[in-house]
Design an enzyme around this catalytic site. Structure first.
Site, PDB file in Angstrom:
ATOM      1  N   LYS A  22      41.010  42.229  34.846  1.00  0.00           N
ATOM      2  CA  LYS A  22      40.181  41.448  35.794  1.00  0.00           C
ATOM      3  C   LYS A  22      40.735  41.557  37.202  1.00  0.00           C
ATOM      4  CE  LYS A  22      40.871  36.790  36.219  1.00  0.00           C
ATOM      5  NZ  LYS A  22      41.131  36.301  37.574  1.00  0.00           N
ATOM      6  N   ASN A  23      42.039  41.304  37.333  1.00  0.00           N
ATOM      7  CA  ASN A  23      42.587  41.228  38.685  1.00  0.00           C
ATOM      8  C   ASN A  23      42.738  42.595  39.341  1.00  0.00           C
ATOM      9  OD1 ASN A  23      42.459  38.494  38.621  1.00  0.00           O
ATOM     10  ND2 ASN A  23      44.626  38.194  38.080  1.00  0.00           N
ATOM     11  N   ARG A 406      34.945  33.372  32.917  1.00  0.00           N
ATOM     12  CA  ARG A 406      35.361  33.990  34.183  1.00  0.00           C
ATOM     13  C   ARG A 406      36.293  35.179  33.930  1.00  0.00           C
ATOM     14  NH1 ARG A 406      38.679  30.302  37.367  1.00  0.00           N
ATOM     15  NH2 ARG A 406      39.036  32.303  38.351  1.00  0.00           N
TER      16      ARG A 406
HETATM   17  N1  EPU Z   1      50.383  31.560  48.942  1.00  0.00           N
HETATM   18  C1  EPU Z   1      50.526  30.979  50.177  1.00  0.00           C
HETATM   19  N2  EPU Z   1      49.820  31.497  51.230  1.00  0.00           N
HETATM   20  C2  EPU Z   1      48.985  32.562  51.095  1.00  0.00           C
HETATM   21  C3  EPU Z   1      48.837  33.158  49.826  1.00  0.00           C
HETATM   22  C4  EPU Z   1      49.554  32.628  48.770  1.00  0.00           C
HETATM   23  O1  EPU Z   1      51.285  30.020  50.333  1.00  0.00           O
HETATM   24  O2  EPU Z   1      48.383  32.977  52.103  1.00  0.00           O
HETATM   25  C5  EPU Z   1      51.163  31.024  47.812  1.00  0.00           C
HETATM   26  C6  EPU Z   1      50.275  30.509  46.679  1.00  0.00           C
HETATM   27  O3  EPU Z   1      49.844  29.194  46.921  1.00  0.00           O
HETATM   28  C7  EPU Z   1      51.202  30.617  45.499  1.00  0.00           C
HETATM   29  C8  EPU Z   1      52.027  31.859  45.806  1.00  0.00           C
HETATM   30  O4  EPU Z   1      51.881  32.089  47.213  1.00  0.00           O
HETATM   31  O5  EPU Z   1      52.058  29.504  45.436  1.00  0.00           O
HETATM   32  C9  EPU Z   1      51.604  33.098  45.084  1.00  0.00           C
HETATM   33  O6  EPU Z   1      50.216  33.281  45.213  1.00  0.00           O
HETATM   34  P1  EPU Z   1      49.525  34.713  45.220  1.00  0.00           P
HETATM   35  O7  EPU Z   1      48.939  34.934  46.561  1.00  0.00           O
HETATM   36  O8  EPU Z   1      50.464  35.722  44.671  1.00  0.00           O
HETATM   37  O9  EPU Z   1      48.356  34.463  44.172  1.00  0.00           O
HETATM   38  P2  EPU Z   1      46.934  35.122  44.250  1.00  0.00           P
HETATM   39  O10 EPU Z   1      47.041  36.471  44.778  1.00  0.00           O
HETATM   40  O11 EPU Z   1      45.988  34.174  44.854  1.00  0.00           O
HETATM   41  C10 EPU Z   1      46.943  36.330  41.947  1.00  0.00           C
HETATM   42  C11 EPU Z   1      46.065  36.301  40.745  1.00  0.00           C
HETATM   43  C12 EPU Z   1      46.311  35.006  39.982  1.00  0.00           C
HETATM   44  C13 EPU Z   1      47.783  34.935  39.606  1.00  0.00           C
HETATM   45  C14 EPU Z   1      48.645  35.037  40.861  1.00  0.00           C
HETATM   46  C15 EPU Z   1      50.122  35.068  40.592  1.00  0.00           C
HETATM   47  C16 EPU Z   1      44.142  37.536  41.457  1.00  0.00           C
HETATM   48  C17 EPU Z   1      42.701  37.513  41.815  1.00  0.00           C
HETATM   49  N3  EPU Z   1      44.679  36.374  41.149  1.00  0.00           N
HETATM   50  O12 EPU Z   1      46.561  35.193  42.726  1.00  0.00           O
HETATM   51  O13 EPU Z   1      45.529  35.082  38.818  1.00  0.00           O
HETATM   52  O14 EPU Z   1      48.043  33.731  38.949  1.00  0.00           O
HETATM   53  O15 EPU Z   1      48.301  36.248  41.575  1.00  0.00           O
HETATM   54  O16 EPU Z   1      50.433  36.131  39.771  1.00  0.00           O
HETATM   55  O17 EPU Z   1      44.763  38.579  41.435  1.00  0.00           O
HETATM   56  C18 EPU Z   1      44.139  34.285  37.114  1.00  0.00           C
HETATM   57  O18 EPU Z   1      43.829  35.460  36.878  1.00  0.00           O
HETATM   58  O19 EPU Z   1      43.847  33.330  36.351  1.00  0.00           O
HETATM   59  C19 EPU Z   1      44.882  33.979  38.327  1.00  0.00           C
HETATM   60  C20 EPU Z   1      44.935  32.763  38.853  1.00  0.00           C
END
Ligand code: EPU
Length: 426
Positions: A22-23, A406
Site C-alpha cells: 500500500k505505502n 483502507r
Molecule cells: N512528523 C513530523 N513532522 C512532519 C512529518 C512527520 O513531526 O512533517 C512526525 C510524525 O508525527 C511521526 C514521525 O514524524 O511522529 C514519523 O512520521 P512519518 O512522516 O515517518 O510517517 P508518515 O510518512 O506519515 C508512513 C506510513 C505510516 C507509517 C509511518 C511510520 C505512508 C503513507 N504511511 O507515515 O503508515 O506508520 O510511515 O513508518 O507511508 C499505515 O500504513 O497504517 C501507516 C500509518
C-alpha cells in the site's frame, strides 16, 4: 454500514498471498505525475486508500486506467496505468485530502509540474499528531513560498532549486516527497537523516529507470541531480511488508500451519527476531514464510523504530500476540502517540493491558479473549481486532470496517480460504 462478523476459535491452515505494498503504491501514483509519459504500476493493491489517491489524480485531470483482472502487466493481473501528459489544476480535492494523510505526497509532484499547489491540511488515520512541518520546510528550501489560510496551503515557486535538507526527525513520506520534488528541481539536492524504508529504494530505482539521477536511497543520505523531465515504464510494487508481518502474527496466534506467499521476509526482520524470542516457529524462503501456531508464547518487550527497526504498523498485532504470552511484556510505540489507544478495545475483549502514557503499555498474559461488538478505530488497530476476533471465544462484530478496507484487499475472502469464519455483512 458493512461490518465483519467473526466466530472465533477455528484453527487456520493453508496459503495466503501478500498483495503489493500500500505505502509503495500511494507514492508510485504520486511519482507518476512527475512524468508526461505513461507509468504502469503492477502488483497494485485495489484498496480504499489507493482508490482515494487515484481519484485525487483523476480529479487533477490525469488519465488513469485501472486493470484489476484484465491482461497481465509484468506478470501481474492487478495494475494501473497513469499518464500525466498534462495536469489540469493545482488545487487538490478538499474532500479526498481530508480522508487521506498520504495526499500530501501529491504536493511535491504537482508543485514541480505546475509551479503551484493548493491543498487542505491532510486528514487520515487517528494514530496521534501528524504534523506536516518537515514537508513545508522542504518546499521552502527548494525556494517555494508557503501561505497558510483557513486550513488551506498555497505553495508556489516559479522555479525549484536543489537544496540541502536535513530532516530533524526521520520521516517516511517526507523523504519520499522531497526526493520526488528534487527530481525536477534545478541542480543537486542532498537529503540527510532520510528514512530507509524499502519502499524508498524501490521508488528511486524506478525513477532512475525513467532517467532520474538518484543515489543513496535506502541509506540516510540521498543525493538527487535534478532534470527537466523523466520518462515512463512499468514499475512492479514490492510485497506489502505490513501484510506479511500481520499474517505471520496471525499464523502464530491462530494457525496450525500457514504459508505466506509472494512476500519478502527480509523486510520484516525486526519482527521475525522478536517472534523467535517469543517462541514462534517459522521457516523462511526467498519469497515465502511458513509459520506454525505457537503453544507456549514467551513475553517480549518491543520498541518501535524507523526501518530497519520494529515497524510501528506491526505494533498493534504484536501487542495482541503478547496477550497470549505467559507473563508481562512492555510495548513502547516511539513513533506515534495514539497507537496504543486501541488496547482499551482489547481490554473489553478480556485482555489485561495497562497504559503508562500515550507511548507505553504493559501487556499481562495470558488472557482469554471473548467476542464483543466493537468498532475499528484505525487501519492497523482494525486488522488487529480481526485477529483478536479470530482467537476469541464466541462472536465478534467489527464495525467501521472502511478503516480495514483502507489497507487490506478483500481480507475476509483471503482469511476464509485459511478456514476462518468471517463474513462481511451489511
Ligand atoms: N512528523 C513530523 N513532522 C512532519 C512529518 C512527520 O513531526 O512533517 C512526525 C510524525 O508525527 C511521526 C514521525 O514524524 O511522529 C514519523 O512520521 P512519518 O512522516 O515517518 O510517517 P508518515 O510518512 O506519515 C508512513 C506510513 C505510516 C507509517 C509511518 C511510520 C505512508 C503513507 N504511511 O507515515 O503508515 O506508520 O510511515 O513508518 O507511508 C499505515 O500504513 O497504517 C501507516 C500509518
Amino acid at each position: 454500514m458493512s461490518y465483519f462478523e467473526i466466530i472465533g476459535g477455528r484453527k487456520l491452515n493453508g496459503e495466503i498471498e501478500v498483495k503489493g505494498a500500500k505505502n509503495a503504491a500511494l507514492k508510485a501514483v504520486a511519482a507518476a505525475l512527475l512524468s508526461k509519459e505513461k507509468w504502469v504500476i503492477a502488483n497494485f493493491p485495489f484498496i480504499e486508500d489507493t482508490n482515494r489517491i487515484l481519484e485525487m489524480v483523476e480529479d487533477l485531470g490525469v488519465k488513469v486506467n485501472r486493470g484489476d483482472r484484465g491482461n497481465k502487466r509484468d506478470g501481474e493481473r492487478s495494475w494501473v496505468e497513469i499518464q500525466a501528459k498534462e495536469i489540469k489544476k493545482s488545487r487538490l480535492n478538499d474532500k479526498l485530502t481530508k480522508k487521506l494523510r498520504a495526499s500530501i505526497i501529491l504536493a511535491g509532484p504537482v508543485l514541480a509540474r505546475m509551479g503551484e499547489v493548493r491543498m487542505h491540511h491532510p486528514g487520515g488515520c487517528v494514530i496521534g499528531k501528524r504534523p506536516i512541518d518537515m514537508f513545508l520546510d522542504g518546499f521552502q528550501k527548494f525556494g517555494a513560498k508557503v501561505k497558510w489560510q483557513n486550513e488551506h496551503f498555497r505553495i508556489s515557486a516559479k522555479k525549484l532549486r536543489g537544496a540541502k535538507i536535513f530532516f530533524p526527525k526521520i520521516t517516511v513520506t517526507g523523504t519520499e516527497t522531497t526526493m520526488m520534488t528534487a527530481v525536477l528541481a534545478d541542480g543537486e539536492t542532498i537529503l540527510e537523516n532520510a528514512a530507509m524504508e524499502p519502499e524508498i529504494p524501490m521508488l528511486a530505482e524506478f525513477l532512475n529507470k525513467c532517467g532520474a539521477k538518484i543515489r543513496g536511497a535506502g541509506t540516510p543520505t540521498i543525493i538527487i541531480k535534478g532534470l527537466k523531465k523523466i520518462g515512463g515504464g512499468i514499475l512492479k510494487l514490492i510485497p506489502d511488508r505490513i501484510e506479511t508481518g500481520t499474517f505471520a502474527i496471525l499464523g502464530a496466534l491462530a494457525g496450525s500451519r500457514i504459508k505466506i506467499k509472494k512476500c519478502d521476509p527480509d523486510h520484516i526482520r525486526a519482527l521475525l527476531v522478536n517472534l523467535e524470542r517469543a517462541g514462534v516457529r517459522f521457516e523462511e524462503k526467498k519469497d515465502e514464510l511458513i509459520v506454525w501456531g505457537a503453544k507456549n508464547l514467551k513475553p517480549v518487550n518491543i520498541v518501535t523504530h524507523e526501518y530497519p527497526g520494529f515497524a510501528t504498523d506491526l505494533q498493534p498485532p504484536f501487542t495482541l500476540l503478547m496477550t497470549q504470552a505467559h507473563g508481562a511484556s512492555l510495548v513502547h510505540d516511539a513513533i506515534f502517540d495514539g497507537r496504543l489507544m486501541f488496547t482499551d478495545i482489547l481490554n473489553l475483549m478480556g485482555a489485561d493491558i495497562i497504559m503508562h502514557d500515550s507511548h507505553r503499555a504493559t501487556v499481562h498474559g495470558k488472557t482469554k479473549l471473548h467476542g464483543r461488538k466493537i468498532a475499528s478505530p484505525d487501519l492497523r488497530a482494525g486488522i488487529t481486532l480481526v485477529l483478536a476476533g479470530l482467537i476469541a471465544e464466541g462472536k465478534t462484530r467489527i464495525e467501521n470496517i472502511y478503516q480495514i478496507d483502507r489497507g487490506y484487499e478483500r481480507i475476509e475472502e483471503r482469511l476464509q480460504k485459511l478456514g476462518a469464519n468471517i463474513t462481511r455483512r451489511k
